[in-house]
Design an enzyme around this catalytic site. Structure first.
Site: not given
Ligand code: MIC
Ligand code: SF4
Length: 643
Positions: A64-65, A119, A379, A537, A539
């Protein structure tokens, strides 16, 4: 004294330790989820463990990313994930099937179960009564292999909901209110447990909006009881048999009780550049808006999309607004199409975007220079949208829709429009054809590895002394988006040497070269930071890539939960200033030494940092369990697990 719901679920899953608040406990994990941006590394690490199959009740690998597919990298990663899933008994959710958290809630979430996801928004599952926790990919890999997941036995706060929401106020405003009350820091080691008569007024997807964005408070997770509403939702998803009733005891003990009357909440927004920077929409004084985006795992359920479609029906988006809609899942998209909502949105001038993370992670839809962008996501860190000076406000779908129409930040209660009532469907459209379920005879599957897939780098064992310099000094609330940017850089997630070239890119693009040069010269690098380092996140690349560059320690005022765990997992020790004023006594470039670090950890003594440049000593503390120390000695969790 009775038990909280949190305690009941955790005790049922307790595998290591005792249920004593503040102590480390290991819990059994029933389900895992990964997404592609963290998943490739998680599965590479799982492969390195040498097991033949996952040992969980259910593991799902979502894509999905990274679905932009500019260049071969994303598609190569998808194929890698698909073949790994088939080989190890994991359900694979194809690109286009939707955002992991939304889809998991719809099709797999089960009350009373534990879910670990790579995640940070995995707590979305708390909306259906799960203890759902976000973690680094390596922790998820270990859980897939049947290993426990370690957390600090949490404090539990009861959020006693009363009343019901007023028209034009929705679940997003509830979680924004929570962020106003609790802010984005200082909640490490807490689980928010919702209870009280107000709970039944919220549907499961609304509860999931609240638990999803609860992640921004830095809590371990948030959870709702499993009640009649949960049963209705599961029944409508054709899964009534997954329902069990779950609630706290009447006389349950909590560390804090907070009353929140839903009827007093008003439309709110998180102003730039923090989800905790809460303002009243009524105070936004008609601020001009350039972009409106509906979607993300926070607000892209059927109800969210239908509500916005009803508001926009027969009307047009303002000519000055770029209006985008990304339904959270293929189920939502199919139902919106069937019920005419998609047509209404298209008629209004909406750009229909893929059911994926998309704009939320900043890999497309970057707004214009200095834009005001209203988004329903969770975010709004500086630069996350892909435009450094964009002013991103996080709002409810209702506020987003009215702004798309008027071109201005508008209090929806004053827009002169009747509030559209959307009923929860009694039957969702069920079509699981974009899942690939593993077959038993999958042993001979050959794993596809494109050129973007590397082997996960390992670390050396912990040195006896740390000797080197301060590679960078940063301030408070440094997010993982600062440390390891996503957006355009996201496609390098499977290629650690390449991705490492972008560590701290938004803060100081010269850092990676500096650290690498030091590493080549045989010197260690340490990072100095303020409060709440590593917010946001899950990550693990925010630890893994600095590890690759030779970073041995983070010296901070405080570090957030998931990042702190990731640092341990990759053999980087996080040390805390004992005296906060010492933060001012250390600068970037200072030559430092931390003598006998290993001995100090073994004996439990405080660590002394010698600042050779300033000729001073600084005392540092740490909060590590014996298990974490052992992982650090080995240079990280992978070496510790396979040793
Ligand atoms: C996010 O919302 O910051 C992400 C991208 O979903 C991250 C995961 C990632 O960096 O792959 C998260 O929330 O953990
Ligand atoms: Fe995707 Fe992270 Fe955004 Fe949720 S917050 S939609 S998991 S990138």
């Amino acid at each position: 004294m009775g038990k909280s719901l949190t305690r009941k679920i955790l005790e049922k899953h307790l595998a290591v330790g005792e249920y004593v608040v503040g102590q480390e406990i290991g819990i059994k994990i029933d389900q895992t989820l990964t997404q592609d941006a963290t998943g490739t590394m998680a599965y590479l690490q799982f492969e390195a463990m040498g097991l033949s199959k996952v040992k969980t009740e259910l593991s799902v690998s979502y894509v999905d990313h990274n679905t932009i597919q500019v260049g071969f990298e994303n598609a190569d990663d998808h194929r890698y994930l698909q073949t790994v899933a088939a080989k190890y008994g994991i359900v694979y959710s194809k690109a286009g099937n939707g955002i992991c958290h939304q889809v998991h809630l719809e099709r797999f979430g089960k009350p009373g179960k534990t879910l670990l996801g790579s995640d940070s928004h995995t707590p979305t599952g708390g909306g259906i009564g799960m203890i759902a926790i976000g973690a680094g990919g390596l922790d998820v890999a270990v859980a897939m292999g049947g290993g426990e997941f370690y957390i600090t036995c949490p404090k539990v706060y009861k959020i006693n909901l009363t009343g019901s929401l007023q028209p034009w106020v929705s679940a997003k405003d509830v979680v924004l209110k929570m962020l106003e009350l609790f802010t984005v820091k200082g909640n490490v080691g807490v689980i928010m447990e919702y209870a009280g008569p107000g709970v039944k007024t919220l549907s499961v997807p609304e509860r999931a909006t609240i638990t999803n964005m609860g992640a921004e408070m830095g809590v371990t997770t948030s959870v709702f009881p499993s009640d009649g509403e949960t049963r209705k939702f599961l029944k409508a998803q054709g899964r009534e048999s997954d329902w069990v009733e779950l609630k706290a005891d009447r006389d349950a003990e909590y560390d804090k009780v907070i009353d929140l009357d839903l009827s007093t909440i008003e439309p709110l927004a998180a102003a730039p550049h923090s989800p905790g920077n809460i303002v009243r929409v009524a105070d936004m004084k008609n601020m001009k808006v350039d972009q409106v985006l509906l979607g993300s795992c926070t607000n892209s359920s059927y109800k969210d999309i239908a509500t916005v479609a009803k508001i926009m029906k027969g009307k047009k988006a303002s000519p000055d607004v770029s209006f985008g809609v990304a339904p959270g899942s293929r189920q939502v998209l199919q139902m919106a199409a069937r019920d005419g909502y998609l047509a209404d949105l298209i008629d209004s001038g909406a750009r229909v975007l893929e059911s994926a993370c998309g704009f939320c992670i900043g890999n497309h839809q970057s707004p214009k220079t200095n834009a005001v962008s209203l988004r329903t996501s969770n975010r709004n860190f500086e630069g996350r949208s892909g435009t450094k000076d964009a002013q991103v406000y996080l709002v409810s779908p209702e506020v987003a829709a009215i702004a798309a129409m008027t071109g201005k930040f508008t209090d929806p209660r004053k827009a002169g429009i009747e509030y559209p009532k959307v009923r929860m469907p009694t039957k969702f459209l069920i079509d699981d054809s974009m899942f690939i379920f593993p077959k038993d005879a999958a042993k001979n599957i050959e794993i596809y590895r494109g050129p973007n897939i590397g082997t996960p780098p390992t670390n050396d064992r912990m040195p006896d002394h740390i000797r080197g310099s301060v590679g960078i000094k940063v301030g408070d609330k440094i997010t993982t988006d600062h440390i390891m940017p996503a957006g355009a850089r996201l496609k390098y997630r499977s290629n650690v040497p390449k991705y490492s070239e972008f560590v701290f890119e938004p803060v100081d693009p010269a850092f990676p070269k500096r650290a690498m040069d030091a590493k080549k010269a045989g010197k260690h690098t340490v990072i100095v930071a303020g409060e709440s380092y590593g917010q946001g996140s899950s990550r693990e690349h925010a630890a893994l890539c600095p590890m690759y560059l030779g970073v041995k320690a983070i010296i901070a005022k405080s570090v957030e939960r998931i990042h702190a765990a990731n640092l341990v997992n990759f053999g980087i020790i996080s040390l805390a200033f004992k005296n906060m004023a010492d933060y001012d006594k250390i600068e970037q470039g200072d030559e430092i030494e931390i003598p006998d670090i290993k001995k100090k950890l073994q004996s439990g003594e405080p660590v002394i940092l010698v600042n050779r440049t300033k000729n001073i000593k600084i005392e540092l503390g740490y909060s590590l369990s014996q298990r974490q120390k052992d992982i650090l000695y080995e240079g990280g969790l992978l070496s510790y697990t396979v040793k």
